[in-house]
Design an enzyme around this catalytic site. Structure first.
Site, short mmCIF file in Angstrom:
data_model
loop_
_atom_site.label_atom_id
_atom_site.label_comp_id
_atom_site.label_asym_id
_atom_site.label_seq_id
_atom_site.Cartn_x
_atom_site.Cartn_y
_atom_site.Cartn_z
N HIS A 103 1.93 -0.57 15.06
CA HIS A 103 0.97 0.52 14.93
C HIS A 103 -0.25 0.27 15.81
O HIS A 103 -0.64 -0.89 16.01
CB HIS A 103 0.45 0.62 13.48
CG HIS A 103 1.45 1.10 12.49
ND1 HIS A 103 2.04 2.33 12.58
CD2 HIS A 103 1.95 0.53 11.39
CE1 HIS A 103 2.87 2.50 11.56
NE2 HIS A 103 2.84 1.41 10.82
N TYR B 183 10.23 1.64 9.63
CA TYR B 183 10.31 2.66 8.58
C TYR B 183 11.75 3.08 8.36
O TYR B 183 12.50 3.23 9.33
CB TYR B 183 9.53 3.91 8.97
CG TYR B 183 8.05 3.77 8.93
CD1 TYR B 183 7.35 3.92 7.73
CD2 TYR B 183 7.32 3.49 10.07
CE1 TYR B 183 5.97 3.81 7.67
CE2 TYR B 183 5.94 3.36 10.03
CZ TYR B 183 5.27 3.52 8.83
OH TYR B 183 3.91 3.40 8.78
N HIS C 114 0.84 -1.20 0.00
CA HIS C 114 0.00 0.00 0.00
C HIS C 114 0.88 1.25 0.00
O HIS C 114 2.09 1.15 0.17
CB HIS C 114 -0.92 0.03 1.24
CG HIS C 114 -0.18 0.18 2.53
ND1 HIS C 114 0.27 -0.91 3.26
CD2 HIS C 114 0.24 1.27 3.23
CE1 HIS C 114 0.91 -0.48 4.34
NE2 HIS C 114 0.91 0.84 4.35
N GLU D 131 8.34 1.45 4.10
CA GLU D 131 7.93 0.66 5.26
C GLU D 131 7.99 -0.82 4.88
O GLU D 131 7.65 -1.18 3.75
CB GLU D 131 6.48 0.98 5.66
CG GLU D 131 5.99 0.16 6.86
CD GLU D 131 4.48 0.30 7.16
OE1 GLU D 131 3.68 0.42 6.20
OE2 GLU D 131 4.10 0.29 8.34
N HIS E 167 -5.46 -2.04 4.86
CA HIS E 167 -5.49 -0.86 4.00
C HIS E 167 -4.78 -1.16 2.69
O HIS E 167 -3.77 -1.85 2.65
CB HIS E 167 -4.88 0.39 4.66
CG HIS E 167 -3.59 0.18 5.39
ND1 HIS E 167 -2.97 -1.03 5.50
CD2 HIS E 167 -2.80 1.06 6.06
CE1 HIS E 167 -1.86 -0.89 6.20
NE2 HIS E 167 -1.73 0.35 6.55
N HIS F 152 4.95 7.23 2.31
CA HIS F 152 5.74 6.00 2.14
C HIS F 152 5.02 5.00 1.24
O HIS F 152 3.80 5.01 1.11
CB HIS F 152 6.07 5.34 3.49
CG HIS F 152 4.90 4.71 4.19
ND1 HIS F 152 4.18 5.33 5.18
CD2 HIS F 152 4.32 3.48 4.06
CE1 HIS F 152 3.23 4.53 5.63
NE2 HIS F 152 3.28 3.40 4.96
#
Lengths: 307, 307, 307, 307
Positions: free
Chosen positions: A246, A255, A153, A265, A199, A214
């Site tokens: 997260h 990251y 993503h 990431e 996501h 990112h």
């Protein structure tokens, strides 16, 4: 997949020096180099991806993202969505088959946040890299570096995330999986999915248009995230933060920066989503914990280092 | 185990409120409460430890470490080391059996860094907690929190680490496993081991005497370190740093604070040591990487938050 | 380390074809090839080992173990143990320095179970492979296959394990860490350690002398054990059993065979031992669970496939 | 999700004794007990599932599966699929809302393999168990046993898997993710998915109709699979096989039996699927490796122990 959009298909990233960038994306992250074209662009992918490529590196004067593309089910869907995008008010550009090596025709449009997106239905299918389709082994032996499995993503920063939300949900069939909401009830971050992943694209509200936070690549395990951190150190790569978890999506992450300053990431895990799931909401007073679940406070760099 | 000193046996930690401290050491870290005494001290241990206790919490006006004790092979060794300590120049205090519940007589001395240490040969052996000694299961089902396996080591800050080095290596039979050396060749940190572990006790040079950096508890896996980080957040516990890896010893770690401000570490992995191993040296210009292998820079708090 | 014996130092294994064997020990298990000698023997080691080699492959007509060697603290210890072995009743053979490439003089004796063992005090110290001794990285990048960290122990089958127990504990200073006991109270299996490891050498009672069950190599994590299993399949290597956990020592393990029929183990984890620990006892009615903790029953092959 | 079928929604399993079964599904697998009804049925679910329940235990004289249900997007889809099922030739039974506690109306049909399936659009949404929808923690603290995250899929044995394939792909919109094919090109096993998972339902060809091989529950990591194996031993639960990896889907798995003889699986990982992916094919000569990737041979029990 309410409207026939299947998944993130590719991202084209601007880098200051392609050979330096390859040390990052190919040797460190472990993407597989698949092709180069006469513009000097290099095509890569994660080994589990069946299409020919998912990352395109283009040498340019400044870093950032040129565009992100989504693969749709078929030509009929592409045609239908073309009409829907125009009806929504987007200008749609047609890009002929072959402009990206091995990719069919694409339609490109600019979202209200200023980012360019594309849809396409066809891409050369080279199959998973290093394993066949008959009696396939568990993984190929010759992977490098972090052995990233797939481009997963992007997280983008831009101004009009509300209109972009309308575009992605109403026109393209994405769901809101998670959001960050301020005390007035305004959404300041939105994590959108088009399938089971936590996501496929995410946006954070930001005064400037078209900023790139990112591109993210999927690893299999938390131990792979540790190995990634080790490799970041061993190769003297600039780190941003991690390994950590997260709060948003609960993925486990690290990251770091490519030589041009684009953030990468790698992550594993994360919640799953179905279309009947209520979105998860984080309140802005808990933003630190939402982003970095363990530290529970943001580092300034995470909010401001954009390309 | 050149002189008969086997391992860290216990640490007595000062806390401002014992019941609050138990939420930290028992419910969060997962040590098992084993006893209380008429001074109000609480005795705990990790479930894999065979002796009755390894952590003693004492309520006091200010936090810190009262003393750390090492278990020796037997009474003869204890007697011999008593003489050796005196010969080295230490004042040795005798503490009768039973002063700590279930512990035999201890001899106490103050190292040149100002820290109090003890040796003892006998402690009530209650066996591993929750598993027997015949046909033992892999682990007990009723563990709490981080499920710490054992008290592992302490890191202490003090001034005269050179003389303390002499004391631990020449008198007590410790080896130098790892060190940090400045450009003039002075040792500014020393990690000492008395068996195969990367460290049983460590010292960092610091202008003040008798400062306590952390007590460390052993976890089994990197996934346990993640769970520890999650639990730190879920319980709103003050975090220092992690999950990450150390350069020194290469252990995987997370640091956080008890309610009194004493730092705790839980970690897994780490290099092993044998007596014929050369010490590993880190140079002070790489101190950031030596301490935090991924970030490669120190946070100020790690150097200055001491009790 | 009560008598100055530090650790397993090497094992010499007979293989039918050295080049085939190298595909197993070097390419699959991931030991590093360090040398060859004019007898055609090949020397290997795990990357964390500081001495020059720990595994020697010798081409021969039948598979099995030639001998296993232990490293002792120094020449004085070697001399002392020489006398002690003779006093115990062993015939002791002297092998000059250099007979094994880079190894000092060895003294060899045959245990009552019929196995040949050696002691030595000196071996060329090449350091950990691929990482230095100053500011060392967490691991070297160029490891192959299972990336085994070290030669860990052997399990041997033989008849007179009681007298061998006396030899290892009284003369060489080993501790009994774990045992299997039959209803009459006879020990039928003994796991002996000379430091903190769950075992440095183990014996199972068996009517024949001098049988070799397996040599074992240490991995870091349970995920590495999974990867080992995957590699066993990918390379069409003959598997015995695993991934699983042992009841004895609680290590996590997988067994497989080299091309000559010698069994190899790779494992991680396992309990730790100190000299004051009571031995853990498994009763023979629980032998299945003692060996294979999950299946709780033995496969015939594990008991009978010996070299 | 081509036809609006979202995911497996529930399975009703017959058990000989409900309280004994709860020790298995609730205490060992770690499903959460959500409700009981006046028929004595017990409702459970994995903690990440947002709907009220996914497993129903019904006390009966013989074990097996009563039915498996899939959740569809909405009532319109349910109505449409009702018509499509009838058109395909299925008899469709209407079951009123509330017959299962908290579940809306269901339509039930029997597949050509003899198994009963259901579709439903509505079920009471109680949310993830133990974590809220606003600022959610990573996981709830009070999970038991294996801490299963969700009911994932069933594997069923039956005769006419070809017609069942037509039903699931053409009428219900499933994709063929993986298959086992015999030398004549006949499919003998089919793994079907309706979203990104490697399988939502699977069938193996077998002379009898309506046999139940196992219900499967999702764990997060390979370390959870180890813990599951440990718990199986600690609770003296009958094991089938594992921990191991499948060739098919490459998931990491362990199989065991409930007290009534129904097989359970817990697993993690596994490949992902998108609608444009070619099916993966295993040839029947590699069936051993397809099922158990490490052992590469089937145990008879896996093929014949059915309920």
């Amino acid at each position: 997949m309410k409207k026939g959009v299947m998944r993130p298909g590719h991202v084209q990233i601007r880098v200051l020096d392609v050979e330096e960038a390859l040390k990052h994306y190919r040797d460190l992250i472990g993407l597989v180099e698949m092709d180069r074209d006469d513009q000097g662009r290099v095509y890569l992918k994660g080994w589990t991806e069946v299409d020919k490529f998912s990352v395109v590196l283009r040498e340019a004067d400044k870093p950032g993202m040129d565009f992100m593309g989504f693969k749709v089910l078929n030509e009929e869907v592409l045609e239908q969505l073309h009409g829907d995008l125009v009806a929504f008010g987007c200008e749609v550009e047609q890009i002929p088959a072959g402009e990206l090596s091995g990719c069919g025709r694409r339609i490109r449009f600019v979202a209200p946040t200023g980012h360019a997106f594309e849809l396409f239905a066809e891409k050369e299918r080279t199959g998973k890299w290093g394993v066949g389709n008959v009696n396939p082994e568990a993984w190929p032996m010759d992977l490098k570096g972090m052995r990233a499995q797939r481009f997963d993503h992007c997280l983008l920063y831009g101004d009009d995330i509300d209109a972009t939300y309308e575009l992605f949900t109403r026109v393209l069939g994405f769901d809101l999986a998670e959001q960050v909401v301020d005390p007035e009830g305004n959404r300041v971050a939105q994590f959108l999915t088009v399938s089971m992943k936590a996501h496929d694209i995410a946006f954070i509200k930001h005064p400037e248009k078209d900023k790139f936070h990112h591109a993210s690549f999927y690893l299999e395990t938390w131990e792979d995230v540790l190995r990634a951190g080790d490799l970041i150190s061993m190769t003297d790569t600039s780190i941003d933060i991690g390994p950590t978890r997260h709060g948003l999506t609960h993925g486990k992450t690290i990251y770091f920066f490519d030589p041009s300053g684009n953030r990468s990431e790698v992550f594993c895990g994360g919640d799953y989503h179905y279309p009947d799931h209520e979105p998860v909401t984080w309140t802005v007073d808990q933003l630190g914990k939402a982003i970095f679940y363990h530290d529970r406070q943001l580092n300034e760099r995470f909010l401001t280092a954009l390309t």
